[in-house]
Design a protein around this motif. Sequence first.
Motif, PDB file in Angstrom:
ATOM      1  N   ASN A 208       0.715  -1.271  -0.070  1.00  0.00           N
ATOM      2  CA  ASN A 208       0.087   0.130   0.202  1.00  0.00           C
ATOM      3  C   ASN A 208       0.669   1.245  -0.081  1.00  0.00           C
ATOM      4  N   GLY A 209       1.900   1.423  -0.673  1.00  0.00           N
ATOM      5  CA  GLY A 209       2.597   2.448  -0.934  1.00  0.00           C
ATOM      6  C   GLY A 209       3.874   2.605   0.108  1.00  0.00           C
ATOM      7  N   LYS A 210       3.673   1.686   1.183  1.00  0.00           N
ATOM      8  CA  LYS A 210       4.665   2.073   2.275  1.00  0.00           C
ATOM      9  C   LYS A 210       5.461   0.813   2.533  1.00  0.00           C
ATOM     10  N   VAL A 211       6.856   0.924   2.859  1.00  0.00           N
ATOM     11  CA  VAL A 211       7.929  -0.036   2.925  1.00  0.00           C
ATOM     12  C   VAL A 211       7.544  -0.723   4.272  1.00  0.00           C
ATOM     13  N   ILE A 212       7.587  -2.100   4.060  1.00  0.00           N
ATOM     14  CA  ILE A 212       7.261  -3.013   5.377  1.00  0.00           C
ATOM     15  C   ILE A 212       8.528  -3.948   5.437  1.00  0.00           C
ATOM     16  N   GLY A 213       9.543  -4.063   4.499  1.00  0.00           N
ATOM     17  CA  GLY A 213      10.554  -4.918   5.036  1.00  0.00           C
ATOM     18  C   GLY A 213      11.555  -4.998   3.637  1.00  0.00           C
ATOM     19  N   VAL A 214      12.596  -5.872   3.808  1.00  0.00           N
ATOM     20  CA  VAL A 214      13.684  -5.973   2.927  1.00  0.00           C
ATOM     21  C   VAL A 214      13.881  -7.551   2.882  1.00  0.00           C
ATOM     22  N   LYS A 215      14.085  -8.008   1.595  1.00  0.00           N
ATOM     23  CA  LYS A 215      14.072  -9.420   1.448  1.00  0.00           C
ATOM     24  C   LYS A 215      15.575  -9.715   0.855  1.00  0.00           C
ATOM     25  N   SER A 216      16.219 -10.579   1.747  1.00  0.00           N
ATOM     26  CA  SER A 216      17.616 -11.022   1.153  1.00  0.00           C
ATOM     27  C   SER A 216      18.203 -12.372   1.431  1.00  0.00           C
ATOM     28  N   GLU A 217      18.519 -13.089   0.439  1.00  0.00           N
ATOM     29  CA  GLU A 217      19.066 -14.503   0.563  1.00  0.00           C
ATOM     30  C   GLU A 217      17.562 -15.235   1.038  1.00  0.00           C
ATOM     31  N   GLY A 218      16.255 -14.965   0.315  1.00  0.00           N
ATOM     32  CA  GLY A 218      15.197 -15.877   0.718  1.00  0.00           C
ATOM     33  C   GLY A 218      14.507 -15.396   2.309  1.00  0.00           C
ATOM     34  N   GLU A 219      15.169 -14.635   2.846  1.00  0.00           N
ATOM     35  CA  GLU A 219      14.476 -14.245   4.346  1.00  0.00           C
ATOM     36  C   GLU A 219      14.324 -12.924   4.197  1.00  0.00           C
ATOM     37  N   ILE A 220      13.057 -12.475   4.963  1.00  0.00           N
ATOM     38  CA  ILE A 220      12.538 -11.274   4.857  1.00  0.00           C
ATOM     39  C   ILE A 220      12.694 -10.641   6.458  1.00  0.00           C
ATOM     40  N   ALA A 221      13.445  -9.494   6.196  1.00  0.00           N
ATOM     41  CA  ALA A 221      13.311  -8.742   7.728  1.00  0.00           C
ATOM     42  C   ALA A 221      12.438  -7.378   7.606  1.00  0.00           C
ATOM     43  N   HIS A 222      11.514  -7.349   8.449  1.00  0.00           N
ATOM     44  CA  HIS A 222      10.419  -6.385   8.524  1.00  0.00           C
ATOM     45  C   HIS A 222      11.015  -5.016   9.232  1.00  0.00           C
TER      46      HIS A 222
END
Length: 445
Positions: free
Chosen positions: A262-276
Amino acid sequence: MNEEYDVIVLGTGLTECILSGIMSVNGKKVLHMDRNPYYGGESASITPLEDLYKRFKIPGSPPESMGRGRDWNVDLIPKFLMANGQLVKMLLYTEVTRYLDFKVTEGSFVYKGGKIYKVPSTEAEALASSLMGLFEKRRFRKFLVYVANFDEKDPRTFEGIDPKKTTMRDVYKKFDLGQDVIDFTGHALALYRTDDYLDQPCYETINRIKLYSESLARYGKSPYLYPLYGLGELPQGFARLSAIYGGTYMLNKPIEEIIVQNGKVIGVKSEGEIAHCKQLICDPSYVKDRVEKVGQVIRVICILSHPIKNTNDANSCQIIIPQNQVNRKSDIYVCMISFAHNVAAQGKYIAIVSTTVETKEPEKEIRPALELLEPIEQKFVSISDLLVPKDLGTESQIFISRTYDATTHFETTCDDIKNIYKRMTGSEFDFEEMKRKKNDIYGED
Protein backbone atom coordinates in the motif's frame (compact mmCIF):
# COMPACT_ATOMS: atom_id res chain seq x y z
CA MET A 1 17.16 -12.01 10.27
CA ASN A 2 13.42 -12.79 10.19
CA GLU A 3 12.77 -10.14 12.77
CA GLU A 4 11.03 -6.84 13.24
CA TYR A 5 13.23 -3.71 13.18
CA ASP A 6 12.41 -0.02 13.60
CA VAL A 7 14.87 0.96 10.88
CA ILE A 8 16.70 -0.97 8.17
CA VAL A 9 19.67 0.75 6.54
CA LEU A 10 21.06 -0.35 3.15
CA GLY A 11 24.61 0.67 2.19
CA THR A 12 27.47 1.59 4.54
CA GLY A 13 28.39 4.96 3.05
CA LEU A 14 29.18 7.72 5.55
CA THR A 15 25.66 9.22 5.41
CA GLU A 16 24.05 5.83 6.10
CA CYS A 17 26.48 4.92 8.91
CA ILE A 18 26.02 8.24 10.72
CA LEU A 19 22.22 7.94 10.50
CA SER A 20 22.32 4.34 11.72
CA GLY A 21 24.53 5.44 14.64
CA ILE A 22 22.18 8.28 15.51
CA MET A 23 19.07 6.06 15.27
CA SER A 24 20.69 3.42 17.50
CA VAL A 25 21.67 6.05 20.07
CA ASN A 26 18.03 7.20 19.95
CA GLY A 27 16.96 3.74 21.07
CA LYS A 28 15.77 2.41 17.70
CA LYS A 29 16.34 -1.22 16.75
CA VAL A 30 18.51 -1.04 13.62
CA LEU A 31 19.56 -3.59 11.01
CA HIS A 32 22.30 -2.36 8.67
CA MET A 33 23.14 -4.31 5.50
CA ASP A 34 25.46 -3.81 2.52
CA ARG A 35 25.74 -5.85 -0.67
CA ASN A 36 29.51 -5.22 -0.69
CA PRO A 37 32.00 -7.19 1.40
CA TYR A 38 33.55 -3.90 2.67
CA TYR A 39 32.37 -0.78 4.49
CA GLY A 40 31.92 2.62 2.88
CA GLY A 41 29.87 2.10 -0.30
CA GLU A 42 30.64 5.04 -2.61
CA SER A 43 32.79 6.66 0.09
CA ALA A 44 35.06 3.67 0.75
CA SER A 45 38.84 3.72 0.97
CA ILE A 46 40.27 1.00 -1.28
CA THR A 47 43.08 -1.26 -0.04
CA PRO A 48 45.33 -2.94 -1.15
CA LEU A 49 46.44 -0.95 -4.21
CA GLU A 50 45.86 -4.01 -6.42
CA ASP A 51 42.11 -3.64 -5.74
CA LEU A 52 42.17 -0.05 -7.00
CA TYR A 53 43.77 -1.20 -10.28
CA LYS A 54 41.05 -3.89 -10.61
CA ARG A 55 38.27 -1.47 -9.77
CA PHE A 56 39.38 0.95 -12.50
CA LYS A 57 40.08 -1.94 -14.90
CA ILE A 58 43.76 -1.00 -15.27
CA PRO A 59 45.57 -3.99 -16.81
CA GLY A 60 48.43 -5.67 -14.96
CA SER A 61 49.41 -5.13 -11.35
CA PRO A 62 50.96 -2.04 -9.75
CA PRO A 63 54.69 -1.63 -10.54
CA GLU A 64 57.29 -2.39 -7.84
CA SER A 65 57.93 1.34 -7.47
CA MET A 66 54.50 1.68 -5.79
CA GLY A 67 55.75 -0.20 -2.70
CA ARG A 68 53.56 -2.62 -0.75
CA GLY A 69 49.93 -2.80 -1.86
CA ARG A 70 48.80 -3.04 1.77
CA ASP A 71 50.31 0.37 2.56
CA TRP A 72 47.66 2.07 0.41
CA ASN A 73 44.17 3.22 1.48
CA VAL A 74 42.82 5.28 -1.40
CA ASP A 75 39.61 7.28 -0.93
CA LEU A 76 37.13 7.10 -3.79
CA ILE A 77 35.52 10.36 -2.66
CA PRO A 78 38.08 12.96 -1.59
CA LYS A 79 36.98 15.25 1.22
CA PHE A 80 38.44 16.97 4.27
CA LEU A 81 36.70 17.78 7.55
CA MET A 82 36.29 21.41 8.61
CA ALA A 83 37.83 21.54 12.11
CA ASN A 84 34.84 23.42 13.49
CA GLY A 85 32.27 21.93 11.13
CA GLN A 86 29.21 19.77 11.67
CA LEU A 87 30.88 16.40 11.07
CA VAL A 88 33.54 17.06 13.71
CA LYS A 89 30.74 18.01 16.14
CA MET A 90 28.96 14.73 15.34
CA LEU A 91 32.22 12.83 15.88
CA LEU A 92 32.93 14.58 19.18
CA TYR A 93 29.42 14.31 20.56
CA THR A 94 29.06 10.64 19.72
CA GLU A 95 32.64 10.00 20.90
CA VAL A 96 33.41 8.26 17.62
CA THR A 97 36.67 10.25 17.89
CA ARG A 98 37.93 7.58 20.31
CA TYR A 99 38.38 5.26 17.30
CA LEU A 100 40.12 7.76 15.02
CA ASP A 101 43.26 9.86 14.75
CA PHE A 102 43.30 13.08 12.75
CA LYS A 103 45.99 15.25 11.23
CA VAL A 104 45.65 18.90 10.24
CA THR A 105 46.01 19.50 6.51
CA GLU A 106 49.11 21.61 5.93
CA GLY A 107 47.65 24.35 3.81
CA SER A 108 44.97 25.64 1.53
CA PHE A 109 45.93 27.17 -1.82
CA VAL A 110 44.09 29.09 -4.49
CA TYR A 111 44.79 29.32 -8.22
CA LYS A 112 45.19 32.68 -9.89
CA GLY A 113 46.51 33.38 -13.36
CA GLY A 114 48.08 29.93 -13.77
CA LYS A 115 49.91 30.00 -10.42
CA ILE A 116 48.97 28.82 -6.94
CA TYR A 117 49.08 31.00 -3.82
CA LYS A 118 48.55 30.12 -0.17
CA VAL A 119 45.14 31.25 1.07
CA PRO A 120 46.01 33.80 3.77
CA SER A 121 44.92 32.30 7.06
CA THR A 122 45.92 34.96 9.55
CA GLU A 123 46.09 38.76 9.50
CA ALA A 124 49.87 38.57 9.21
CA GLU A 125 49.60 36.20 6.23
CA ALA A 126 46.97 38.41 4.61
CA LEU A 127 49.30 41.39 4.87
CA ALA A 128 52.25 39.42 3.46
CA SER A 129 50.27 37.68 0.71
CA SER A 130 51.14 38.34 -2.92
CA LEU A 131 47.51 37.69 -3.87
CA MET A 132 46.60 41.34 -3.26
CA GLY A 133 48.07 44.80 -3.54
CA LEU A 134 48.64 46.98 -0.45
CA PHE A 135 45.38 48.97 -0.48
CA GLU A 136 43.40 45.86 -1.32
CA LYS A 137 44.92 44.20 1.76
CA ARG A 138 43.70 46.97 4.04
CA ARG A 139 40.19 46.76 2.65
CA PHE A 140 40.21 42.96 2.93
CA ARG A 141 41.39 43.18 6.54
CA LYS A 142 38.51 45.55 7.33
CA PHE A 143 36.12 43.06 5.76
CA LEU A 144 37.56 40.16 7.84
CA VAL A 145 37.24 42.20 11.04
CA TYR A 146 33.60 42.94 10.13
CA VAL A 147 32.90 39.24 9.58
CA ALA A 148 34.61 38.24 12.84
CA ASN A 149 32.52 40.74 14.83
CA PHE A 150 29.26 39.94 13.02
CA ASP A 151 26.69 38.50 15.40
CA GLU A 152 23.21 37.75 14.06
CA LYS A 153 21.74 38.38 17.52
CA ASP A 154 23.25 41.87 17.77
CA PRO A 155 22.07 44.33 15.07
CA ARG A 156 24.76 46.82 16.19
CA THR A 157 27.31 44.58 14.42
CA PHE A 158 25.45 44.81 11.07
CA GLU A 159 26.78 48.28 10.15
CA GLY A 160 23.83 49.09 7.92
CA ILE A 161 23.70 45.66 6.26
CA ASP A 162 20.51 43.60 6.50
CA PRO A 163 21.78 39.99 6.67
CA LYS A 164 18.50 38.59 5.36
CA LYS A 165 18.15 41.10 2.48
CA THR A 166 21.51 42.66 1.45
CA THR A 167 23.18 40.55 -1.24
CA MET A 168 26.79 39.43 -0.91
CA ARG A 169 27.57 41.39 -4.08
CA ASP A 170 26.55 44.58 -2.24
CA VAL A 171 28.62 43.67 0.82
CA TYR A 172 31.71 43.30 -1.38
CA LYS A 173 30.87 46.70 -2.90
CA LYS A 174 30.55 48.27 0.56
CA PHE A 175 34.12 47.15 1.35
CA ASP A 176 35.27 48.02 -2.16
CA LEU A 177 36.82 44.58 -2.78
CA GLY A 178 38.16 43.79 -6.27
CA GLN A 179 37.35 40.77 -8.45
CA ASP A 180 40.39 38.65 -7.44
CA VAL A 181 39.66 39.10 -3.75
CA ILE A 182 35.97 38.34 -4.33
CA ASP A 183 37.04 35.17 -6.16
CA PHE A 184 39.15 33.81 -3.38
CA THR A 185 36.81 34.96 -0.58
CA GLY A 186 33.78 33.28 -2.18
CA HIS A 187 35.57 30.13 -3.32
CA ALA A 188 38.52 29.55 -0.98
CA LEU A 189 37.02 30.89 2.28
CA ALA A 190 33.24 30.54 1.90
CA LEU A 191 33.86 27.46 -0.29
CA TYR A 192 31.12 28.09 -2.84
CA ARG A 193 31.42 26.06 -6.03
CA THR A 194 29.73 28.64 -8.29
CA ASP A 195 28.99 32.39 -8.23
CA ASP A 196 25.23 32.03 -7.66
CA TYR A 197 25.72 33.10 -4.03
CA LEU A 198 26.57 36.69 -5.04
CA ASP A 199 22.92 37.59 -5.55
CA GLN A 200 21.64 35.83 -2.43
CA PRO A 201 21.33 37.36 1.06
CA CYS A 202 24.79 37.71 2.64
CA TYR A 203 23.91 35.98 5.92
CA GLU A 204 24.88 32.48 4.69
CA THR A 205 28.20 33.63 3.18
CA ILE A 206 29.20 35.53 6.32
CA ASN A 207 28.53 32.39 8.38
CA ARG A 208 30.58 30.26 5.99
CA ILE A 209 33.56 32.61 6.28
CA LYS A 210 33.14 32.55 10.07
CA LEU A 211 33.18 28.72 9.97
CA TYR A 212 36.41 28.85 7.96
CA SER A 213 38.05 31.33 10.38
CA GLU A 214 36.91 29.46 13.49
CA SER A 215 38.10 26.14 12.03
CA LEU A 216 41.44 27.75 11.26
CA ALA A 217 41.72 29.22 14.72
CA ARG A 218 41.62 25.73 16.22
CA TYR A 219 44.84 24.44 14.69
CA GLY A 220 46.47 27.30 12.80
CA LYS A 221 47.82 25.68 9.62
CA SER A 222 44.53 25.24 7.79
CA PRO A 223 40.88 24.66 8.72
CA TYR A 224 40.91 21.08 7.43
CA LEU A 225 41.41 17.75 9.19
CA TYR A 226 41.94 14.31 7.68
CA PRO A 227 41.82 10.89 9.42
CA LEU A 228 44.87 8.62 9.46
CA TYR A 229 44.24 5.53 7.28
CA GLY A 230 41.76 7.40 5.10
CA LEU A 231 38.09 8.44 5.11
CA GLY A 232 36.97 4.80 5.10
CA GLU A 233 37.64 4.93 8.86
CA LEU A 234 34.71 7.32 9.37
CA PRO A 235 31.80 5.04 8.39
CA GLN A 236 33.40 2.23 10.42
CA GLY A 237 33.62 4.45 13.49
CA PHE A 238 29.89 5.19 13.33
CA ALA A 239 29.17 1.51 12.64
CA ARG A 240 30.93 0.66 15.92
CA LEU A 241 28.83 3.28 17.67
CA SER A 242 25.66 1.69 16.28
CA ALA A 243 26.85 -1.76 17.43
CA ILE A 244 27.50 -0.51 20.99
CA TYR A 245 23.85 0.55 21.08
CA GLY A 246 22.59 -2.81 19.80
CA GLY A 247 22.60 -2.23 16.03
CA THR A 248 23.09 -5.35 13.84
CA TYR A 249 25.51 -5.23 10.89
CA MET A 250 25.64 -7.59 7.90
CA LEU A 251 28.09 -7.12 5.01
CA ASN A 252 28.05 -9.14 1.78
CA LYS A 253 24.23 -9.37 1.85
CA PRO A 254 22.60 -9.26 -1.59
CA ILE A 255 19.38 -7.24 -1.41
CA GLU A 256 16.75 -9.05 -3.48
CA GLU A 257 13.76 -6.82 -2.91
CA ILE A 258 12.46 -3.87 -0.94
CA ILE A 259 8.93 -4.90 0.00
CA VAL A 260 6.32 -2.18 -0.26
CA GLN A 261 2.67 -2.64 0.71
CA ASN A 262 0.00 0.00 0.00
CA GLY A 263 2.77 2.43 -0.97
CA LYS A 264 4.66 2.00 2.33
CA VAL A 265 7.85 0.02 3.02
CA ILE A 266 7.34 -3.04 5.24
CA GLY A 267 10.60 -4.94 4.85
CA VAL A 268 13.63 -6.11 2.90
CA LYS A 269 14.22 -9.52 1.35
CA SER A 270 17.74 -10.96 1.29
CA GLU A 271 18.79 -14.54 0.53
CA GLY A 272 15.21 -15.75 0.80
CA GLU A 273 14.60 -14.22 4.26
CA ILE A 274 12.55 -11.14 5.05
CA ALA A 275 13.43 -8.57 7.70
CA HIS A 276 10.52 -6.28 8.56
CA CYS A 277 10.84 -2.58 9.27
CA LYS A 278 8.88 0.64 9.79
CA GLN A 279 11.43 2.88 8.03
CA LEU A 280 14.20 2.36 5.49
CA ILE A 281 17.35 4.43 4.83
CA CYS A 282 19.45 3.72 1.76
CA ASP A 283 21.81 5.16 -0.83
CA PRO A 284 20.60 5.71 -4.43
CA SER A 285 22.15 2.48 -5.75
CA TYR A 286 19.53 0.37 -3.91
CA VAL A 287 16.49 2.18 -5.37
CA LYS A 288 17.31 3.18 -8.94
CA ASP A 289 13.64 3.79 -9.78
CA ARG A 290 13.18 6.29 -6.95
CA VAL A 291 16.05 8.68 -7.78
CA GLU A 292 16.82 11.12 -10.59
CA LYS A 293 20.06 12.34 -12.11
CA VAL A 294 20.87 16.04 -11.64
CA GLY A 295 24.41 16.12 -13.02
CA GLN A 296 27.78 14.38 -12.96
CA VAL A 297 31.07 14.64 -11.08
CA ILE A 298 34.46 13.73 -12.51
CA ARG A 299 37.17 12.58 -10.07
CA VAL A 300 40.72 11.71 -11.03
CA ILE A 301 42.92 9.95 -8.48
CA CYS A 302 46.59 10.71 -9.26
CA ILE A 303 49.55 8.94 -7.70
CA LEU A 304 52.66 11.15 -7.45
CA SER A 305 56.19 10.61 -6.19
CA HIS A 306 56.63 14.27 -5.25
CA PRO A 307 54.81 17.03 -3.36
CA ILE A 308 52.90 19.55 -5.51
CA LYS A 309 55.04 22.44 -6.76
CA ASN A 310 54.75 25.80 -4.95
CA THR A 311 53.06 24.29 -1.89
CA ASN A 312 56.19 24.53 0.26
CA ASP A 313 56.57 20.71 0.01
CA ALA A 314 53.36 20.19 2.01
CA ASN A 315 52.50 16.53 2.62
CA SER A 316 48.82 17.43 2.48
CA CYS A 317 46.97 20.39 1.02
CA GLN A 318 43.95 21.59 -0.84
CA ILE A 319 44.00 23.65 -4.01
CA ILE A 320 40.90 25.49 -5.22
CA ILE A 321 40.73 26.67 -8.82
CA PRO A 322 37.94 29.30 -8.86
CA GLN A 323 35.68 28.94 -11.92
CA ASN A 324 36.36 32.51 -13.14
CA GLN A 325 40.06 31.70 -13.50
CA VAL A 326 39.37 28.93 -16.02
CA ASN A 327 36.13 30.18 -17.64
CA ARG A 328 33.82 27.70 -15.99
CA LYS A 329 30.64 27.77 -13.92
CA SER A 330 31.97 25.57 -11.11
CA ASP A 331 35.28 25.32 -9.28
CA ILE A 332 37.87 22.57 -9.69
CA TYR A 333 39.29 21.08 -6.48
CA VAL A 334 42.48 19.22 -5.69
CA CYS A 335 42.79 17.28 -2.41
CA MET A 336 46.26 16.00 -1.68
CA ILE A 337 47.28 13.58 1.08
CA SER A 338 50.26 11.26 1.38
CA PHE A 339 52.26 8.61 3.22
CA ALA A 340 52.11 10.96 6.26
CA HIS A 341 48.46 9.90 6.69
CA ASN A 342 49.12 6.14 6.31
CA VAL A 343 47.24 6.10 3.00
CA ALA A 344 50.18 5.58 0.63
CA ALA A 345 53.57 3.86 0.51
CA GLN A 346 56.60 5.80 1.84
CA GLY A 347 57.41 8.83 -0.31
CA LYS A 348 54.15 8.65 -2.30
CA TYR A 349 51.40 11.26 -2.60
CA ILE A 350 47.76 10.93 -3.67
CA ALA A 351 46.18 13.97 -5.32
CA ILE A 352 42.49 13.76 -6.23
CA VAL A 353 41.03 16.24 -8.67
CA SER A 354 37.25 16.72 -8.76
CA THR A 355 34.66 18.99 -10.32
CA THR A 356 31.10 19.13 -11.55
CA VAL A 357 30.96 18.07 -15.23
CA GLU A 358 29.92 20.91 -17.58
CA THR A 359 30.77 19.65 -21.09
CA LYS A 360 30.88 16.53 -23.23
CA GLU A 361 34.63 16.24 -22.58
CA PRO A 362 35.05 16.17 -18.80
CA GLU A 363 38.72 15.14 -18.94
CA LYS A 364 39.55 18.33 -20.82
CA GLU A 365 37.79 20.37 -18.14
CA ILE A 366 40.21 19.32 -15.40
CA ARG A 367 43.38 19.86 -17.42
CA PRO A 368 44.39 23.05 -15.49
CA ALA A 369 44.45 20.98 -12.29
CA LEU A 370 46.36 18.05 -13.79
CA GLU A 371 49.02 20.46 -15.09
CA LEU A 372 49.74 21.50 -11.50
CA LEU A 373 50.45 17.87 -10.57
CA GLU A 374 52.89 16.83 -13.28
CA PRO A 375 54.59 14.37 -13.48
CA ILE A 376 51.77 11.90 -12.64
CA GLU A 377 52.73 8.26 -12.12
CA GLN A 378 49.26 6.73 -12.48
CA LYS A 379 45.76 8.14 -13.03
CA PHE A 380 42.38 6.59 -12.14
CA VAL A 381 39.46 8.42 -13.75
CA SER A 382 35.82 8.08 -12.65
CA ILE A 383 32.72 9.92 -13.78
CA SER A 384 29.72 9.42 -11.51
CA ASP A 385 26.12 10.52 -11.71
CA LEU A 386 24.77 12.90 -9.07
CA LEU A 387 21.54 11.25 -7.92
CA VAL A 388 18.86 12.72 -5.66
CA PRO A 389 15.62 11.19 -4.37
CA LYS A 390 12.47 11.96 -6.39
CA ASP A 391 10.44 12.47 -3.21
CA LEU A 392 10.96 13.13 0.49
CA GLY A 393 9.97 9.60 1.52
CA THR A 394 7.14 10.73 3.83
CA GLU A 395 4.59 8.43 2.12
CA SER A 396 6.77 5.36 1.46
CA GLN A 397 8.99 5.84 4.57
CA ILE A 398 11.94 5.11 2.25
CA PHE A 399 14.57 7.78 2.92
CA ILE A 400 17.26 8.06 0.27
CA SER A 401 20.57 9.89 0.62
CA ARG A 402 22.02 12.12 -2.08
CA THR A 403 25.19 11.19 -3.99
CA TYR A 404 28.37 12.83 -2.64
CA ASP A 405 29.02 16.11 -4.50
CA ALA A 406 32.27 17.65 -5.76
CA THR A 407 32.85 19.83 -2.66
CA THR A 408 36.04 19.18 -0.70
CA HIS A 409 34.47 18.95 2.74
CA PHE A 410 31.54 17.26 4.48
CA GLU A 411 29.26 20.22 5.20
CA THR A 412 26.79 19.35 2.39
CA THR A 413 26.79 15.68 3.49
CA CYS A 414 25.92 16.78 7.04
CA ASP A 415 23.09 18.95 5.71
CA ASP A 416 21.70 15.85 3.96
CA ILE A 417 21.98 13.81 7.20
CA LYS A 418 20.11 16.50 9.18
CA ASN A 419 17.50 16.73 6.42
CA ILE A 420 16.86 12.94 6.39
CA TYR A 421 16.73 12.93 10.20
CA LYS A 422 14.06 15.61 10.14
CA ARG A 423 12.02 13.80 7.46
CA MET A 424 12.18 10.58 9.50
CA THR A 425 11.46 11.93 12.97
CA GLY A 426 9.64 15.20 12.33
CA SER A 427 12.09 17.05 14.59
CA GLU A 428 15.33 18.96 13.98
CA PHE A 429 18.59 17.13 14.63
CA ASP A 430 19.92 18.41 17.95
CA PHE A 431 23.62 18.00 18.79
CA GLU A 432 22.95 18.67 22.49
CA GLU A 433 20.34 15.91 22.58
CA MET A 434 22.95 13.43 21.25
CA LYS A 435 25.31 14.49 24.02
CA ARG A 436 22.70 13.89 26.73
CA LYS A 437 21.72 10.45 25.37
CA LYS A 438 25.36 9.43 25.24
CA ASN A 439 25.94 10.51 28.84
CA ASP A 440 23.05 8.27 29.94
CA ILE A 441 25.05 5.27 28.71
CA TYR A 442 28.66 6.25 29.31
CA GLY A 443 28.04 8.47 32.34
CA GLU A 444 29.42 12.02 32.57
CA ASP A 445 33.06 12.68 31.71
